[in-house]
Design an enzyme around this catalytic site. Structure first.
Site, PDB file in Angstrom:
ATOM      1  N   ASP A  22     -25.702  66.388 -62.591  1.00 55.58           N
ATOM      2  CA  ASP A  22     -24.940  67.980 -62.900  1.00 55.58           C
ATOM      3  C   ASP A  22     -25.607  68.571 -64.760  1.00 55.58           C
ATOM      4  OD1 ASP A  22     -23.755  67.363 -60.594  1.00 55.58           O
ATOM      5  OD2 ASP A  22     -22.315  66.432 -61.296  1.00 55.58           O
TER       6      ASP A  22
HETATM    7  N1  URA Z   1     -22.352  62.437 -58.895  1.00 55.01           N
HETATM    8  C1  URA Z   1     -21.796  63.313 -60.279  1.00 55.01           C
HETATM    9  O1  URA Z   1     -20.850  63.973 -59.742  1.00 55.01           O
HETATM   10  N2  URA Z   1     -22.938  64.058 -60.630  1.00 55.01           N
HETATM   11  C2  URA Z   1     -23.902  63.368 -60.838  1.00 55.01           C
HETATM   12  O2  URA Z   1     -24.383  63.915 -61.417  1.00 55.01           O
HETATM   13  C3  URA Z   1     -24.863  62.737 -60.427  1.00 55.01           C
HETATM   14  C4  URA Z   1     -23.816  61.794 -59.197  1.00 55.01           C
END
Ligand code: URA
Length: 244
Positions: A108
């Site tokens: 993310d």
């Molecule tokens: N899980 C998440 O919620 N975000 C990420 O960036 C990676 C795994």
């Protein structure tokens, strides 16, 4: 293996011999030879795997693939292009961008940590294929400490808000008595998966950092936003782990 045929100017630029303009100047100086013959034309096509390429008499070692380990900073999206957001690829030097690497899997925008960038589609596919069950370990900071029941639930598998049932996760307690900061290892990669897993227990992930993917561990010497090429050992370990 497919045959690689490249234009001289593109090849030399991609290998860090300067911009296309600078490469043109270099070629004008009769600096470049292919199998001993001087080549001045940037459009000349070479096969870097078979031809002997030299610059001022020094061998040019071409590689087809590039493998970069980045410590992703927050604020960048894991993509090669985005109309609005800054991308992780923008953090790469031109000489690395020329290989056209892409991020393997997504973190993310606000997630930091280990991100592999490569132009090796086969390895990328193996590392992200659910069938290969590649471990991904994240360091999670929560708004409210988890309870023992939360941990047991995540270890058994939880049902996300869209009905998806997660596979069992492994939770590692970092400091005895402190359940607000944990390591979690999962083998899946659903959208926002770790955040959504904790959400099912009423906990919000306030900070998330990926520490490991398969055999590849985040290099603690790498500052956020910095990257380096994988070592030969790191690459071999990754390839061997998922080559079946
Ligand atoms: N899980 C998440 O919620 N975000 C990420 O960036 C990676 C795994």
């Amino acid at each position: 293996m497919r045959e690689v045929i490249l234009r001289t100017d593109k090849l030399l630029a991609s290998m860090g011999y300067g911009s296309r303009k600078e490469v043109k100047k270099l070629l004008k100086k009769s600096a470049f030879t292919v199998n001993g013959e001087t080549v001045k034309d940037g459009k000349f096509h070479v096969n870097p795997e078979n031809d002997l390429l030299e610059i001022f008499g020094e061998r040019v070692d071409y590689k087809e693939f590039i493998y970069l380990m980045m410590n992703k900073p927050a604020g960048y999206v894991s993509a090669t292009e985005d109309k609005v957001e800054k991308t992780v690829v923008e953090l790469l030097e031109t000489k690395h961008q020329l290989y056209e690497p892409f991020p393997v899997g997504r973190l993310d925008k606000d997630t930091t940590g280990l991100l592999l960038l490569t132009n090796d589609g086969k390895l990328a596919h193996q590392l992200t294929s659910p069938k290969k069950k590649v471990d991904k370990t994240y360091l999670v900071y929560l708004d409210i400490p988890a309870s023992e029941e939360d941990i047991l639930a995540l270890e058994r598998g939880v049902t996300l808000e869209d009905g998806y049932e997660t596979k069992p996760a492994k939770i590692h307690i970092i400091t005895e008595g402190d359940l607000s900061k944990l390591n979690i290892t999962i083998q899946e990669g659903k959208y926002h998966q770790v955040k959504r897993m904790f959400q099912t227990q009423g906990k919000r992930v306030v900070k998330l950092e990926r520490k490991r993917m398969g055999s590849l561990h985040l290099d603690l010497e790498l500052e956020k936003g910095h990257y380096r090429e994988l070592t030969e050992k790191e690459l071999i370990d990754l390839q061997q782990g998922y080559s079946q």
